[in-house]
Write a protein that holds these residues in place. Structure first.
Motif, PDB file in Angstrom:
ATOM      1  N   LEU A  68       0.845  -1.188   0.000  1.00  0.00           N
ATOM      2  CA  LEU A  68       0.000   0.000   0.000  1.00  0.00           C
ATOM      3  C   LEU A  68       0.879   1.236   0.000  1.00  0.00           C
ATOM      4  N   CYS A  69       0.488   2.203  -0.809  1.00  0.00           N
ATOM      5  CA  CYS A  69       1.212   3.470  -0.866  1.00  0.00           C
ATOM      6  C   CYS A  69       0.216   4.558  -1.253  1.00  0.00           C
ATOM      7  N   THR A  70       0.176   5.642  -0.474  1.00  0.00           N
ATOM      8  CA  THR A  70      -0.671   6.765  -0.843  1.00  0.00           C
ATOM      9  C   THR A  70       0.167   7.821  -1.554  1.00  0.00           C
ATOM     10  N   TRP A 115       0.504  14.569  11.713  1.00  0.00           N
ATOM     11  CA  TRP A 115       1.772  14.970  11.123  1.00  0.00           C
ATOM     12  C   TRP A 115       2.291  16.196  11.857  1.00  0.00           C
ATOM     13  N   GLN A 116       3.482  16.080  12.388  1.00  0.00           N
ATOM     14  CA  GLN A 116       4.147  17.169  13.105  1.00  0.00           C
ATOM     15  C   GLN A 116       3.244  17.772  14.179  1.00  0.00           C
ATOM     16  N   GLY A 117       2.584  16.883  14.933  1.00  0.00           N
ATOM     17  CA  GLY A 117       1.770  17.300  16.064  1.00  0.00           C
ATOM     18  C   GLY A 117       0.358  17.732  15.740  1.00  0.00           C
ATOM     19  N   ASN A 118      -0.015  17.759  14.478  1.00  0.00           N
ATOM     20  CA  ASN A 118      -1.349  18.205  14.076  1.00  0.00           C
ATOM     21  C   ASN A 118      -2.112  17.066  13.411  1.00  0.00           C
ATOM     22  N   HIS A 178       8.810   9.527  -4.839  1.00  0.00           N
ATOM     23  CA  HIS A 178       7.709  10.073  -4.038  1.00  0.00           C
ATOM     24  C   HIS A 178       8.070  11.435  -3.458  1.00  0.00           C
ATOM     25  N   PRO A 179       7.130  12.397  -3.514  1.00  0.00           N
ATOM     26  CA  PRO A 179       7.423  13.730  -2.991  1.00  0.00           C
ATOM     27  C   PRO A 179       7.294  13.854  -1.471  1.00  0.00           C
ATOM     28  N   TYR A 180       6.630  12.897  -0.814  1.00  0.00           N
ATOM     29  CA  TYR A 180       6.453  13.006   0.632  1.00  0.00           C
ATOM     30  C   TYR A 180       7.764  12.750   1.373  1.00  0.00           C
ATOM     31  N   GLU A 181       7.936  13.426   2.474  1.00  0.00           N
ATOM     32  CA  GLU A 181       9.094  13.189   3.347  1.00  0.00           C
ATOM     33  C   GLU A 181       9.058  11.772   3.910  1.00  0.00           C
ATOM     34  N   THR A 182       7.862  11.324   4.274  1.00  0.00           N
ATOM     35  CA  THR A 182       7.669   9.982   4.827  1.00  0.00           C
ATOM     36  C   THR A 182       6.479   9.328   4.130  1.00  0.00           C
ATOM     37  N   PRO A 183       6.698   8.737   2.951  1.00  0.00           N
ATOM     38  CA  PRO A 183       5.562   8.113   2.256  1.00  0.00           C
ATOM     39  C   PRO A 183       5.105   6.840   2.958  1.00  0.00           C
TER      40      PRO A 183
END
Length: 106
Positions: free
Chosen positions: A6-8, A43-46, A75-80
């Motif tokens: 799975l990958c978003t 993500w990052q506390g939110n 992938h562009p996400y920091e943590t995909p």
């Protein structure tokens, strides 16, 4: 052993880029692109809500390390999200097709 990975992705263009690369490089036999999902995550506390595209990736377990590397490189996400689930059972014809699709000479 076979895996469902799975990958978003943030949008269809990234999903198609990753899906095509995985199949062309024989790291996945098939990638289903499912648009229109909403993800709720911390993500990052939110707590965040976001529209995403879900990839369902069918592969063999021995391909996983390179598949993960390829996804991370595109992938562009920091943590995909990259989560692999073992496929416990499946139609033998479909599972054989996965094996044949991943062979280097096919």
């Amino acid at each position: 052993m076979y895996l469902l990975v799975l990958c978003t992705c943030p949008d269809n263009s990234i999903a198609e880029l990753i899906g095509r690369a995985l199949v062309e490089d024989k790291l996945a036999a098939c990638v289903n692109i499912m648009p229109g999902i909403t993800s709720v995550y911390r993500w990052q506390g939110n707590v965040e809500f976001g529209a995403e595209v879900q990839l369902l990736i069918k592969t063999a377990s021995d391909k996983y390390p390179l598949l993960e590397e390829k996804i991370n490189s595109l992938h562009p996400y920091e943590t995909p999200e990259i989560i692999a689930l073992n496929i416990q059972q499946g139609d033998k014809h479909y599972l054989n097709w996965i094996t044949e699709s991943l062979k280097e000479n096919s």
